[in-house]
Scaffold this motif. Structure first.
Motif, PDB file in Angstrom:
ATOM      1  N   LEU A 178       0.870  -1.417  -0.131  1.00 36.86           N
ATOM      2  CA  LEU A 178       0.028  -0.110   0.177  1.00 36.86           C
ATOM      3  C   LEU A 178       0.804   1.146   0.047  1.00 36.86           C
ATOM      4  O   LEU A 178       0.577   2.322  -0.481  1.00 36.86           O
ATOM      5  CB  LEU A 178      -0.799   0.075   1.223  1.00 36.86           C
ATOM      6  CG  LEU A 178      -2.131  -1.217   1.043  1.00 36.86           C
ATOM      7  CD1 LEU A 178      -2.536  -1.322   2.494  1.00 36.86           C
ATOM      8  CD2 LEU A 178      -3.316  -0.545   0.213  1.00 36.86           C
ATOM      9  N   GLY A 179       1.901   1.235   0.475  1.00 33.33           N
ATOM     10  CA  GLY A 179       2.922   2.338   0.837  1.00 33.33           C
ATOM     11  C   GLY A 179       3.537   2.474  -0.635  1.00 33.33           C
ATOM     12  O   GLY A 179       3.631   3.791  -1.153  1.00 33.33           O
ATOM     13  N   ILE A 180       3.667   1.537  -1.465  1.00 33.11           N
ATOM     14  CA  ILE A 180       4.240   1.994  -3.140  1.00 33.11           C
ATOM     15  C   ILE A 180       3.259   2.245  -4.020  1.00 33.11           C
ATOM     16  O   ILE A 180       3.170   3.385  -4.525  1.00 33.11           O
ATOM     17  CB  ILE A 180       5.311   0.827  -3.184  1.00 33.11           C
ATOM     18  CG1 ILE A 180       6.374   0.832  -2.163  1.00 33.11           C
ATOM     19  CG2 ILE A 180       5.563   0.965  -4.773  1.00 33.11           C
ATOM     20  CD1 ILE A 180       7.343  -0.577  -2.637  1.00 33.11           C
ATOM     21  N   ASN A 181       2.134   1.162  -3.773  1.00 32.30           N
ATOM     22  CA  ASN A 181       1.266   1.293  -4.706  1.00 32.30           C
ATOM     23  C   ASN A 181       0.115   2.343  -4.661  1.00 32.30           C
ATOM     24  O   ASN A 181      -0.408   3.076  -5.682  1.00 32.30           O
ATOM     25  CB  ASN A 181       0.257  -0.144  -4.903  1.00 32.30           C
ATOM     26  CG  ASN A 181       1.324  -1.143  -5.207  1.00 32.30           C
ATOM     27  OD1 ASN A 181       2.412  -1.227  -5.444  1.00 32.30           O
ATOM     28  ND2 ASN A 181       0.793  -2.301  -5.386  1.00 32.30           N
ATOM     29  N   THR A 182      -0.112   2.810  -3.597  1.00 32.04           N
ATOM     30  CA  THR A 182      -1.081   3.798  -3.196  1.00 32.04           C
ATOM     31  C   THR A 182      -0.549   5.047  -2.899  1.00 32.04           C
ATOM     32  O   THR A 182      -0.826   6.118  -3.359  1.00 32.04           O
ATOM     33  CB  THR A 182      -2.293   3.274  -2.210  1.00 32.04           C
ATOM     34  OG1 THR A 182      -2.926   1.776  -2.641  1.00 32.04           O
ATOM     35  CG2 THR A 182      -3.467   4.205  -2.156  1.00 32.04           C
ATOM     36  N   MET A 183       0.060   4.959  -1.709  1.00 32.71           N
ATOM     37  CA  MET A 183       0.754   6.137  -1.065  1.00 32.71           C
ATOM     38  C   MET A 183       1.514   6.935  -1.986  1.00 32.71           C
ATOM     39  O   MET A 183       1.802   8.048  -2.179  1.00 32.71           O
ATOM     40  CB  MET A 183       1.049   5.841   0.273  1.00 32.71           C
ATOM     41  CG  MET A 183       0.208   5.614   1.327  1.00 32.71           C
ATOM     42  SD  MET A 183      -1.374   6.687   1.236  1.00 32.71           S
ATOM     43  CE  MET A 183      -0.677   8.160   1.536  1.00 32.71           C
ATOM     44  N   GLY A 184       2.486   5.874  -2.687  1.00 31.85           N
ATOM     45  CA  GLY A 184       3.293   6.466  -3.882  1.00 31.85           C
ATOM     46  C   GLY A 184       3.148   7.208  -4.802  1.00 31.85           C
ATOM     47  O   GLY A 184       3.370   8.339  -5.178  1.00 31.85           O
ATOM     48  N   ALA A 185       1.743   6.592  -5.394  1.00 27.25           N
ATOM     49  CA  ALA A 185       1.025   7.159  -6.505  1.00 27.25           C
ATOM     50  C   ALA A 185       0.589   8.581  -6.046  1.00 27.25           C
ATOM     51  O   ALA A 185       0.531   9.559  -6.745  1.00 27.25           O
ATOM     52  CB  ALA A 185       0.072   6.540  -6.853  1.00 27.25           C
ATOM     53  N   LEU A 186       0.057   8.698  -4.799  1.00 33.57           N
ATOM     54  CA  LEU A 186      -0.557   9.900  -4.220  1.00 33.57           C
ATOM     55  C   LEU A 186       0.484  10.981  -4.099  1.00 33.57           C
ATOM     56  O   LEU A 186       0.402  12.254  -4.538  1.00 33.57           O
ATOM     57  CB  LEU A 186      -1.546   9.649  -3.063  1.00 33.57           C
ATOM     58  CG  LEU A 186      -2.815   8.821  -3.145  1.00 33.57           C
ATOM     59  CD1 LEU A 186      -3.119   8.361  -1.754  1.00 33.57           C
ATOM     60  CD2 LEU A 186      -3.685   9.728  -3.635  1.00 33.57           C
TER      61      LEU A 186
END
Length: 248
Positions: free
Chosen positions: A109-117
């Protein structure tokens, strides 16, 4: 408007294909990587030797401080980015939800979601007319897992990509009037090393017969879709999630 593209996770797989396609389309490409410096350096060398412009920039996009440094570095060395491709992603090992470690879910979630945000946030600050920018395009590599759920494989990964789809729709509405188009490409089974990293090197062969086109996709096919969404040919596409899944 200058043609500068940032590709997160750009050193291998789909990211490398996007980076090469962008360079061939006259973008100056910032190849972001986290751990695989050799892959990034080799890709940048290949692009530059073929007459393109590329540089490798290390950053863990799950860390907002490193994301800020990434964008500052691109701006100072290549110019203000006109395109951000949120490509970096990870799955963790294939297993059920009740078997996965909490650390794995947090990292995904840190890479895929938060990173994209985090990356999209910095891109908006540079591209938006509200902030004095000249506009641009954000394209995120999602997954049809967001719709299928990935039961028995990686439900947490599917959840991370569903969040990315929501971000795409919401941000497109938020900044569409500020000169920024926000879209996503949603791949199906693509023949890259991500399956081996997830613990099942033969996953492509196992799933391919169930795909309507009876084959996996290629990284180049996803890169083609990403470059199209970045181009003027897709000038009225905003908030679009483009399936590239062979009909799955």
């Amino acid at each position: 408007m200058s043609k500068v593209m940032i590709v997160t996770g750009g050193s291998r797989g789909i990211g490398a294909a996007i980076s090469k396609a962008a360079a061939a389309s006259d973008y100056a490409v910032a190849v972001n990587y986290h751990a695989r410096a050799d892959d990034a350096d080799n890709l940048v060398r290949e692009i530059n030797e073929q007459g393109g412009t590329a540089l490798a920039i290390k950053a863990d996009i799950s860390d907002p401080a490193q994301v800020k440094v990434l964008f500052e570095g691109v701006k100072s060395k290549l110019g203000v980015p006109s395109v951000l491709v949120n490509n970096a992603g990870t799955t963790g090992k294939i297993c059920r939800l009740d078997e996965v470690e909490a650390e794995t879910m947090s990292r995904v979630l840190g890479i895929n979601t938060m990173g994209a945000l985090y990356c999209s946030q910095e891109a908006v600050k540079l591209m938006s007319s509200k902030h004095g920018g000249c506009g641009g395009s954000i394209v995120t590599v999602s997954s049809i897992a967001a719709r299928l759920g990935s039961p028995g494989e990686y439900v947490w990964y599917a959840a991370s990509k569903a969040a990315v789809d929501a971000m795409t729709v919401g941000l497109a509405k938020e900044v569409g009037g500020e000169g920024i188009r926000v879209n996503a490409v949603s791949p199906g089974i693509i023949d890259t090393e991500i399956h081996a990293l997830g613990g099942e090197p033969g996953r492509v062969d196992r799933i391919a017969p169930a795909i309507p086109m009876k084959r996996a996709g290629t990284a180049q096919e996803i890169a083609n879709a990403v470059l199209w969404l970045c181009s003027d040919q897709a000038s009225y596409c905003n908030g679009t999630i483009l399936d590239c899944s062979g009909g799955r």
